[in-house]
Structures are given as structure tokens and as C-alpha cells.
Write an enzyme that holds these catalytic residues in place. Structure first.
Site, PDB file in Angstrom:
ATOM      1  N   SER A 164      38.655  55.847  43.503  1.00  0.00           N
ATOM      2  CA  SER A 164      39.937  55.683  42.811  1.00  0.00           C
ATOM      3  C   SER A 164      39.719  55.501  41.314  1.00  0.00           C
ATOM      4  CB  SER A 164      40.694  54.468  43.383  1.00  0.00           C
ATOM      5  OG  SER A 164      39.897  53.311  43.276  1.00  0.00           O
ATOM      6  N   LYS A 171      37.699  52.739  40.110  1.00  0.00           N
ATOM      7  CA  LYS A 171      37.470  51.313  39.832  1.00  0.00           C
ATOM      8  C   LYS A 171      36.271  51.099  38.921  1.00  0.00           C
ATOM      9  CE  LYS A 171      36.425  50.288  44.009  1.00  0.00           C
ATOM     10  NZ  LYS A 171      36.453  51.633  44.564  1.00  0.00           N
ATOM     11  N   ASN A 192      39.242   0.184  51.919  1.00  0.00           N
ATOM     12  CA  ASN A 192      38.013  -0.032  51.151  1.00  0.00           C
ATOM     13  C   ASN A 192      38.373  -0.592  49.784  1.00  0.00           C
ATOM     14  OD1 ASN A 192      35.299  -0.073  50.607  1.00  0.00           O
ATOM     15  ND2 ASN A 192      35.097   2.140  50.292  1.00  0.00           N
ATOM     16  N   ARG A 201      30.027  -4.321  52.335  1.00  0.00           N
ATOM     17  CA  ARG A 201      30.051  -4.828  50.949  1.00  0.00           C
ATOM     18  C   ARG A 201      30.058  -6.356  50.988  1.00  0.00           C
ATOM     19  NH1 ARG A 201      34.719  -1.484  47.951  1.00  0.00           N
ATOM     20  NH2 ARG A 201      33.758  -2.392  46.107  1.00  0.00           N
ATOM     21  N   ASP A 233      44.392   2.156  47.212  1.00  0.00           N
ATOM     22  CA  ASP A 233      44.042   0.738  47.071  1.00  0.00           C
ATOM     23  C   ASP A 233      45.266  -0.123  46.772  1.00  0.00           C
ATOM     24  OD1 ASP A 233      41.507   1.507  47.562  1.00  0.00           O
ATOM     25  OD2 ASP A 233      40.608   0.547  45.803  1.00  0.00           O
ATOM     26  N   LYS A 276      42.079   7.136  46.222  1.00  0.00           N
ATOM     27  CA  LYS A 276      41.854   5.691  46.067  1.00  0.00           C
ATOM     28  C   LYS A 276      42.450   5.188  44.752  1.00  0.00           C
ATOM     29  CE  LYS A 276      38.097   2.497  47.025  1.00  0.00           C
ATOM     30  NZ  LYS A 276      38.385   1.289  46.323  1.00  0.00           N
ATOM     31  N   SER A 330      28.971  -9.494  42.183  1.00  0.00           N
ATOM     32  CA  SER A 330      30.243  -8.864  41.853  1.00  0.00           C
ATOM     33  C   SER A 330      31.102  -9.867  41.097  1.00  0.00           C
ATOM     34  CB  SER A 330      30.963  -8.428  43.132  1.00  0.00           C
ATOM     35  OG  SER A 330      32.304  -8.096  42.829  1.00  0.00           O
ATOM     36  N   GLY A 338      40.295  48.559  45.144  1.00  0.00           N
ATOM     37  CA  GLY A 338      40.898  49.822  45.507  1.00  0.00           C
ATOM     38  C   GLY A 338      39.960  50.657  46.347  1.00  0.00           C
ATOM     39  N   LYS A 390      29.080  -0.990  45.551  1.00  0.00           N
ATOM     40  CA  LYS A 390      30.436  -0.464  45.350  1.00  0.00           C
ATOM     41  C   LYS A 390      30.847   0.400  46.546  1.00  0.00           C
ATOM     42  CE  LYS A 390      30.885  -2.037  41.046  1.00  0.00           C
ATOM     43  NZ  LYS A 390      31.988  -2.477  40.240  1.00  0.00           N
ATOM     44  N   GLU A 391      31.797   1.319  46.329  1.00  0.00           N
ATOM     45  CA  GLU A 391      32.314   2.151  47.412  1.00  0.00           C
ATOM     46  C   GLU A 391      31.196   2.754  48.248  1.00  0.00           C
ATOM     47  OE1 GLU A 391      33.739   1.597  44.672  1.00  0.00           O
ATOM     48  OE2 GLU A 391      35.909   1.835  44.779  1.00  0.00           O
ATOM     49  N   ASP A 449      31.887   0.943  36.007  1.00  0.00           N
ATOM     50  CA  ASP A 449      32.573   2.078  36.635  1.00  0.00           C
ATOM     51  C   ASP A 449      32.529   3.315  35.750  1.00  0.00           C
ATOM     52  OD1 ASP A 449      33.063   0.605  38.843  1.00  0.00           O
ATOM     53  OD2 ASP A 449      35.125   0.082  38.321  1.00  0.00           O
ATOM     54  N   THR A 503      34.615  53.145  36.942  1.00  0.00           N
ATOM     55  CA  THR A 503      34.781  53.693  35.598  1.00  0.00           C
ATOM     56  C   THR A 503      35.688  52.799  34.749  1.00  0.00           C
ATOM     57  OG1 THR A 503      34.628  55.852  36.636  1.00  0.00           O
ATOM     58  CG2 THR A 503      35.421  55.796  34.352  1.00  0.00           C
ATOM     59  N   HIS A 536      35.739   7.823  45.277  1.00  0.00           N
ATOM     60  CA  HIS A 536      36.577   8.553  44.314  1.00  0.00           C
ATOM     61  C   HIS A 536      35.838   8.914  43.028  1.00  0.00           C
ATOM     62  CE1 HIS A 536      37.756   4.502  42.320  1.00  0.00           C
ATOM     63  NE2 HIS A 536      36.753   4.287  43.131  1.00  0.00           N
ATOM     64  N   ARG A 537      34.994   8.001  42.549  1.00  0.00           N
ATOM     65  CA  ARG A 537      34.348   8.268  41.257  1.00  0.00           C
ATOM     66  C   ARG A 537      33.278   9.361  41.360  1.00  0.00           C
ATOM     67  NH1 ARG A 537      37.094   5.235  38.248  1.00  0.00           N
ATOM     68  NH2 ARG A 537      37.661   3.150  38.926  1.00  0.00           N
ATOM     69  N   LYS A 544      43.940   0.465  38.172  1.00  0.00           N
ATOM     70  CA  LYS A 544      43.822  -0.140  39.497  1.00  0.00           C
ATOM     71  C   LYS A 544      43.614  -1.642  39.366  1.00  0.00           C
ATOM     72  CE  LYS A 544      39.861   0.079  41.547  1.00  0.00           C
ATOM     73  NZ  LYS A 544      38.651   0.200  42.389  1.00  0.00           N
TER      74      LYS A 544
HETATM   75  N1  LIG Z   1      42.569  58.123  35.949  1.00  0.00           N
HETATM   76  C1  LIG Z   1      41.300  57.887  36.281  1.00  0.00           C
HETATM   77  N2  LIG Z   1      40.850  56.662  36.365  1.00  0.00           N
HETATM   78  C2  LIG Z   1      39.566  56.412  36.700  1.00  0.00           C
HETATM   79  N3  LIG Z   1      38.662  57.340  36.981  1.00  0.00           N
HETATM   80  C3  LIG Z   1      39.054  58.602  36.908  1.00  0.00           C
HETATM   81  C4  LIG Z   1      40.378  58.920  36.556  1.00  0.00           C
HETATM   82  N4  LIG Z   1      40.497  60.252  36.583  1.00  0.00           N
HETATM   83  C5  LIG Z   1      39.265  60.726  36.932  1.00  0.00           C
HETATM   84  N5  LIG Z   1      38.389  59.729  37.120  1.00  0.00           N
HETATM   85  C6  LIG Z   1      36.972  59.925  37.530  1.00  0.00           C
HETATM   86  O1  LIG Z   1      36.814  59.596  38.931  1.00  0.00           O
HETATM   87  C7  LIG Z   1      35.458  59.432  39.226  1.00  0.00           C
HETATM   88  C8  LIG Z   1      35.301  58.345  40.287  1.00  0.00           C
HETATM   89  O2  LIG Z   1      35.431  57.077  39.707  1.00  0.00           O
HETATM   90  P1  LIG Z   1      34.559  55.852  40.095  1.00  0.00           P
HETATM   91  O3  LIG Z   1      34.720  54.890  38.978  1.00  0.00           O
HETATM   92  O4  LIG Z   1      33.214  56.216  40.541  1.00  0.00           O
HETATM   93  O5  LIG Z   1      35.410  55.330  41.376  1.00  0.00           O
HETATM   94  P2  LIG Z   1      35.189  54.120  42.334  1.00  0.00           P
HETATM   95  O6  LIG Z   1      34.376  53.096  41.627  1.00  0.00           O
HETATM   96  O7  LIG Z   1      36.586  53.643  42.604  1.00  0.00           O
HETATM   97  O8  LIG Z   1      34.557  54.677  43.548  1.00  0.00           O
HETATM   98  C9  LIG Z   1      34.755  59.158  37.900  1.00  0.00           C
HETATM   99  O9  LIG Z   1      33.951  60.243  37.574  1.00  0.00           O
HETATM  100  C10 LIG Z   1      35.914  59.037  36.918  1.00  0.00           C
HETATM  101  O10 LIG Z   1      35.582  59.491  35.644  1.00  0.00           O
HETATM  102  N1  LIG Z   2      33.986  44.143  47.418  1.00  0.00           N
HETATM  103  C1  LIG Z   2      33.586  45.152  48.193  1.00  0.00           C
HETATM  104  C2  LIG Z   2      32.959  46.285  47.621  1.00  0.00           C
HETATM  105  C3  LIG Z   2      32.577  47.295  48.455  1.00  0.00           C
HETATM  106  N2  LIG Z   2      32.759  47.183  49.776  1.00  0.00           N
HETATM  107  C4  LIG Z   2      32.317  48.216  50.679  1.00  0.00           C
HETATM  108  C5  LIG Z   2      33.242  49.371  50.679  1.00  0.00           C
HETATM  109  C6  LIG Z   2      32.356  50.575  50.692  1.00  0.00           C
HETATM  110  O1  LIG Z   2      32.330  51.075  52.018  1.00  0.00           O
HETATM  111  C7  LIG Z   2      30.983  50.085  50.293  1.00  0.00           C
HETATM  112  C8  LIG Z   2      30.486  50.623  48.974  1.00  0.00           C
HETATM  113  O2  LIG Z   2      31.413  50.303  47.967  1.00  0.00           O
HETATM  114  P1  LIG Z   2      31.557  51.133  46.603  1.00  0.00           P
HETATM  115  O3  LIG Z   2      32.607  50.503  45.787  1.00  0.00           O
HETATM  116  O4  LIG Z   2      30.229  51.293  45.994  1.00  0.00           O
HETATM  117  O5  LIG Z   2      32.033  52.496  47.206  1.00  0.00           O
HETATM  118  P2  LIG Z   2      32.781  53.661  46.462  1.00  0.00           P
HETATM  119  O6  LIG Z   2      32.020  53.950  45.229  1.00  0.00           O
HETATM  120  O7  LIG Z   2      34.147  53.164  46.180  1.00  0.00           O
HETATM  121  O8  LIG Z   2      32.747  54.705  47.484  1.00  0.00           O
HETATM  122  O9  LIG Z   2      31.056  48.683  50.253  1.00  0.00           O
HETATM  123  C9  LIG Z   2      33.387  46.097  50.302  1.00  0.00           C
HETATM  124  O10 LIG Z   2      33.581  46.019  51.496  1.00  0.00           O
HETATM  125  N3  LIG Z   2      33.775  45.083  49.502  1.00  0.00           N
END
Ligand SMILES: Nc1ncnc2c1ncn2[C@@H]1O[C@H](COP(=O)(O)OP(=O)(O)O)[C@@H](O)[C@H]1O
Ligand SMILES: Nc1ccn([C@H]2C[C@H](O)[C@@H](COP(=O)(O)OP(=O)(O)O)O2)c(=O)n1
Length: 646
Positions: A444, A446, A95, A125, A51, A417, A172, A440, A346-347, A319, A448, A391-392, A24
């Protein structure tokens, strides 16, 4: 007006190379000299910033013709060979001190009528010492607002150059720079005597060096007397290359010293005329390993890994010294920055601003008229840093992220700047702590899968659902209604929960099993739909992001909480498969359940999680779908690990 900000995640380390934007100080001096010179000057690598824009706009208004080569940083300026041809103009200079001061001097000697204004801060200034200096040669400069400060009104006057004029050098150095660059317009030999200790001397060296390149050799006696020769005229040197900005280099060099490195900056080095290259020496005194080439500098962390505490006079690099104030957060003891009084004009008042913001991240700071003493905290605290249109401040505080601590920088566009692409460059040399986001529906898998992936990688693990469950449990204990959003948010904000060795504690009670109960599941799903509760839990979830990495599971890990996650997985399975898994889980825990009610409950919960307006459960385009209906845990974990490693 809403506050703009940028959130920097905690960084693992810093390494890489950065090509610096143009200096600058050199850019604006060169533009002015090229404008006053005889002939055409080709300027290469000019800084593109606010500037410099202010200077370019002003020169055009004053009748100087210049052009940019396409979209490049190359400019050509056709000099006017003397005072500005336009004799009446109003100039807005934002400035930009490097535009305001030198233009004031050049215009005061140009025999026209001009009004010079800036932003509110520019009007706070001081410029009185420069005006006093100009009045000694007969210039007619008046204050339009407060005596001693811009805005200014310049009127034609009979200039009486020659002899000796005196200017203060202790507020200055830009006042001296401005006089030096303007005096050749008079054609008469004039000596400037500096009253008081001249500060920021290296900036005067830049001025003298550039004037010499344009054909005017100033004679200097120490740092007190400067004689501009009679009959001196600026002549274009033809082509001139602007060095990289040495002050801007300081952030990257400090990043290398704090974040491991090596980080190399290109565009400044041993042959630089900028005083701020001496920041590299200061960094070496802190123990950083520094290498310097002709046109590059490289910094790495000290052998010991930690910067040494320092006590330094930083008058010569005012600076870049700001960068050291933030680097002090990473030192092994209290650090003192001395002789930095110029920060106050300064600034912003940089001593006050720096002290306030350093305290926010946990440092103890003592502030004096011309010094700062910084005692680093044992652990940095995440904070939102205000930047004071400086800026700094913004650039310095990005370094906090290298301390394993996230940091929010408010109003980050102030970097325009001098360094519009600063945050992109910073991102290019830093690696955020990685996050693997697994979202998820309920059951599902998650939890585990996430726990297994975290164990395999040695990462931290966040079960975000447990936080909502804890809020539901704590609310019940406190007899709060699940509709009372403000009260629930307040509860969530200071939830006395701890996680230790797979156990969940609320106050000092083990609630690992209690939060899995059916009532807590339903309660969690309800409190999770409240925006204020979600907002209150955000910071807590961010705190899990620590080196070497995090696996986070829930509903909105990849969409809201960690949108910059390295890998995003959407884990799902059919509702029947999930009900069966939950059934099995509950049986194993000796808790009763019926398939029918589990199925109904899952349907309801899926609907509620997906339908809510805040952070609804859904697969985003950047998440990878993993359907585990027909996949076992082992395979699911393998799938995620493959994604991480690929
Ligand atoms: N393919 C799989 N992947 C993950 N968990 C599984 C699978 N098959 C069966 N499970 C079982 O599903 C159950 C529920 O999982 P969990 O981790 O509590 O789910 P979340 O955290 O999504 O609610 C656990 O007991 C896990 O061992
Ligand atoms: N990041 C998150 C985590 C959980 N939640 C909500 C969704 C669920 O209704 C509750 C509890 O979540 P948790 O993951 O413990 O529930 P599950 O074990 O999947 O049944 O919180 C959320 O809104 N946002």
C-alpha cells in the site's frame, strides 16, 4: 490473580503545574484532633485516599459524627470533647501507620475494650515502643499475635498519668506523635522523655503545630523532653485548611529537575509546616534550579542539564528521600543516601525494595543497614518494577520514564494510599515521545511513506514487517518448522539482527535483499500469525521509541504496539494498484514476477493478515484512512505530515 500494571512510555520532557492532594500526615492528625476536641471543626482540602478512609471509618465506629460536603474534600467533624464514647469496638486499619499508632494511644486512654488489626504488612511493623510507653501510665495493651507487633487488644485500665514517661525515638517518630496527641485526654501534666536519637523530627513539628492549633501547647526542651500541660483540652479552631502533601510534591519537583521543567506544585511552599518541603533544598543541592513561594514550589533542570552526584544525610525527609534514590539514576556519578534506617519499617522494607528495583533498570546499588549507594547506569534498561504494596515505590519509579526509557509499574493502584490520581497528574506534566503509526496491507506504500515522513521530521523509523521477515529467514536457516511456535518465539526473542544505514544484518550477514524474497514474504506472513512470536517481538519494537520521535509501520502499530500513538494512519489502495506497484518494484530490482501471481498472492496475504486472531489487520476507529490508489507518494507524505502538524 492477574497482575495489574501500567506501562509508561519514554517521555520527552516534563513541564507544567500540579495542584497537590492534601497531606496525609496533616489529614489524619487533624481528623483525630478534631474528633477528640470540643466543638465542630470544618476541615478543608482533606486528602481523599485509603489511609484517610481507614481513619474516617475508625472514627465513625468510635462514635464520632462527621460528614462530607457533597463530593468535595471538605468535611465537618463534631468532636466528642474527650475520650471516645464507644467503649467496645473492632477496628481494621489497613496499612495506615498514621491511623494505627495515634488511635492505639488514644484508645488505650479511653477506658474501653478495642481490637486493632491491619493488613499483613501492618502486622510486621513494630509498635512495641509505643505500647511500652502507654504501659508506663497504666494502659492495658496486649499483643494478639507476635510480641511487639499488631494486632493489639486494648482493655480498660486505671490510667495513672503524670510524672515522666519514656519512649524510644529511634525506630519511628509516630510513637512519640501518638503519645503526644493522646496525653491531653488524661488532663494531667505529663512529660515524655525520648530515649535514643529522635528520627524524622519534622514530623514531630507537624504534630506540635497541629496540637497548638487545637489549643494544646506542648513545651519542648530540644528534641528530648516534651511536656503536655495539665488541664489541657482540645478545642476546635473552627476551620482548618489541609496543606498539599509535601512528600507527594517530591515526584513532580524531581520530574522538573530531570525532565527540563519548569514543573510547579501548588499547595505547599515557604509557609508549610511539613518537613518534606525541605526536599526542595536537597534537589537544589543536586543542581536543580528551585524557586519557592508561599504556597508553591517550582523546579527546573540544572543549568548544565545533568543532576550532580550527592552524598546526603536524609534523616529529616525519610519519605521524600525515596524520590532522591530514583533521581540518583540521573546524576553524574555515584550517590549516597544516609541515615535512612527507618525505611526498613515502612510500608515495605524500602531499602531492600529500592535496591532491588534500581538494579532492574541498570543501576549498581550497594545496600547497608541505614544507607544506600546508587551508581547510575550509562543507559537505563526497560524493566517491570514491583511495588510491594508501597505507594512511594510506584510513584518514584514513574520518573524512570524521563530517562528516555519505558517502564512498567506493577500493581499501580497502591498509589491509592495517598494519591489516587497520581498517574493522571504525572501524565499531565509529561510528554511521551511521539509515535506516528502507519498500518495497512502489503504494497500500500507504508514503507515508502513512513521512511519519507521520518526523514522529514528527523524521527526514527521502524519497519516492523522486516522483523517478521527476519524471523522467517532465521527459522529457515535453523531448519525450524514454521509451525513450531515455542521454538520460533525463542528465536524471535533473541534475534541477532541489526539495522544500520538502511541495511538489515542478521548476525554479520547483509540480508536486506534476502528478506524481501518471495519465500520470506510467505514465511513472514505465517510466523506473524503466531501469538508467541508477536509477543516476543513486542519489546524490541517498543525500543525504537526514542526522542525525538518514531514513525512505525506495519499491521498493528496503532492497535497493539503503540496504542497511544500520536497519529494513526491506515494506508491502503486497491489490490490491483498494489499488485502493479509490487510488479514495478520487482522489475526495477531485476527480479522476475507475473501480475497474475502477484495479485493472487496479495489476495491471499490480505486474507491471512485480516483473518488471524492475533493483531489482525484492520482499520481501527481512531485511525485516519488514507487511500493512495489515486494519490502519489508526495501527496501521501504531505497528508501524513499535515496530520502530525495539526
Ligand atoms: N501513493 C503512493 N504511496 C506510497 N507508495 C506508492 C504510491 N504510489 C506508488 N507507490 C509505490 O509502491 C511501492 C510499494 O510501496 P512499499 O512502501 O514497499 O509498500 P508497503 O511497505 O506497504 O508494502 C513503492 O515502490 C512505492 O514507491
Ligand atoms: N506489524 C506487522 C508487520 C508485518 N506483519 C506481517 C504481515 C506480513 O505478512 C509480514 C511482512 O510484512 P511487510 O510489511 O514486510 O510486508 P509487505 O512489504 O507489506 O508485503 O509480516 C505483521 O503481522 N505485523
Amino acid at each position: 490473580m492477574t497482575m495489574d500494571f501500567i506501562d509508561l512510555p519514554p517521555m520527552l520532557d516534563a513541564t507544567g503545574q500540579v495542584r497537590l492532594p492534601g497531606s496525609k500526615s496533616i489529614s489524619n492528625r487533624t481528623l483525630l484532633l478534631a474528633a477528640l476536641a470540643e466543638g465542630r471543626t470544618e476541615i478543608r482540602d482533606l486528602l481523599a485516599s485509603d489511609d484517610v478512609e481507614r481513619m474516617l471509618d475508625a472514627l465513625r465506629t468510635l462514635g464520632v459524627s462527621w460528614a462530607r460536603e457533597g463530593d468535595s474534600d471538605h468535611y465537618r467533624v463534631d468532636g466528642v470533647a474527650g475520650p471516645f464514647p464507644v467503649k467496645a469496638a473492632d477496628l481494621f486499619l489497613g496499612n495506615a501507620g498514621t491511623a494505627f499508632r495515634p488511635l492505639t494511644a488514644a484508645l488505650a486512654l479511653s477506658g474501653g475494650e478495642y481490637r486493632l488489626t491491619g493488613v499483613a504488612r501492618m502486622h510486621e511493623r513494630p509498635i512495641g515502643d509505643l505500647v511500652d510507653g502507654l504501659r508506663q501510665v497504666g494502659a492495658n495493651v496486649r499483643y494478639l499475635g507476635v510480641e511487639g507487633f499488631p494486632p493489639l487488644h486494648i482493655l480498660p485500665a486505671a490510667i495513672r498519668p503524670g510524672g515522666m514517661l519514656r519512649v524510644r525515638g529511634d525506630v519511628s517518630s509516630q510513637f512519640l506523635t501518638a503519645l503526644l496527641m493522646a496525653l491531653p485526654l488524661t488532663g494531667t501534666q505529663t512529660t515524655i522523655e525520648v530515649v535514643g536519637e529522635l528520627i524524622s523530627k519534622p514530623y514531630i513539628s507537624i504534630t506540635l503545630d497541629l496540637m497548638a492549633r487545637f489549643g494544646v501547647e506542648v513545651q519542648r526542651e530540644g528534641w528530648t523532653r516534651f511536656t503536655v500541660p495539665g488541664g489541657a483540652r482540645y478545642r476546635s479552631p473552627g476551620t482548618l485548611f489541609v496543606e498539599g502533601d509535601a512528600s507527594s510534591a517530591s515526584y513532580f519537583l524531581a520530574a522538573g529537575a530531570i525532565g527540563g521543567g519548569p514543573v510547579r506544585v501548588e499547595g505547599v511552599g515557604r509557609s508549610s509546616i511539613q518537613g518534606d518541603v525541605r526536599f526542595a533544598e536537597a534537589l537544589a543541592e543536586l543542581g536543580a534550579r528551585v524557586d519557592i513561594g508561599d504556597n508553591w514550589i517550582e523546579a527546573r533542570a540544572p543549568e548544565s542539564g545533568r543532576l550532580k552526584a550527592f552524598d546526603l544525610d536524609l534523616n529529616h525527609i525519610p519519605d521524600a528521600a525515596m524520590t532522591l534514590a530514583v533521581a540518583a539514576l540521573f546524576a553524574d556519578g555515584p550517590c549516597t543516601l544516609r541515615n535512612i534506617a527507618s525505611w526498613r519499617v515502612k510500608e515495605t522494607d524500602r531499602i531492600a525494595a529500592m535496591a532491588k528495583e534500581l538494579r532492574k533498570v541498570g543501576a549498581a546499588v550497594e545496600e547497608g543497614a541505614d544507607f544506600l549507594r546508587v551508581t547510575p547506569p550509562a543507559k537505563l534498561v526497560p524493566a517491570a518494577i514491583d511495588t510491594y504494596d508501597d505507594h512511594r515505590m510506584a510513584m518514584c519509579f514513574s520518573l524512570v520514564s524521563l530517562g528516555g526509557c519505558r517502564v512498567r509499574i506493577n500493581e499501580p493502584k497502591c498509589v491509592n494510599k495517598t494519591f489516587p490520581t497520581y498517574f493522571e497528574c504525572f501524565a499531565s506534566i509529561t510528554r511521551p515521545v511521539p509515535v506516528i503509526a502507519i498500518d495497512g496491507p502489503s504494497a500500500s506504500g507504508k514503507g515508502t511513506v513512513a521512511a519519507r515522513v521520518a526523514a522529514a521530521l528527523g524521527y526514527h523509523y521502524l519497519d516492523s514487517g522486516s522483523l517478521y521477515r527476519l524471523v522467517a529467514l532465521a527459522a529457515r536457516r535453523a531448519e525450524l518448522s514454521l509451525d513450531d511456535e515455542p521454538a520460533l518465539a525463542a528465536l524471535a526473542a533473541c534475534l541477532p539482527a541489526r539495522f544500520s544505514a538502511a541495511r538489515v544484518m542478521l548476525d554479520d550477514e547483509d540480508v536486506t535483499d534476502a528478506i524481501r524474497s518471495e519465500t520470506c514474504s510467505v514465511g513472514a506472513s505465517r510466523v506473524a500469525a503466531l501469538p508467541a512470536v508477536r509477543a516476543a517481538l513486542l519489546g524490541r519494537q517498543h525500543d525504537y521509541r526514542r526522542a525525538p520521535g518514531l514513525v512505525a509501520e506495519g499491521r498493528d502499530m496503532g492497535s497493539i504496539v503503540f496504542p497511544d500513538a500520536t497519529v494513526k494512519i491506515f494506508l491502503t489502495a486497491t489490490v490491483e494498484a498494489r499488485a502493479q506497484r509490487r510488479y514495478k518494484q520487482l522489475m526495477e530490482k531485476g527480479m522476475g514476477a507475473s501480475m497474475e501471481s502477484l495479485l493472487k498472492d496479495l489476495h491471499e496475504r490480505d486474507a491471512r493478515d485480516a483473518a488471524r486472531t492475533v493483531a489482525p489487520l484492520k482499520k481501527l476507529p481512531d485511525a485516519v484512512l488514507l487511500d493512495t490508489t489515486k494519490v502519489d507518494v508526495e501527496q501521501a507524505v504531505g497528508f501524513v505530515l499535515d496530520r502530525v502538524r495539526s
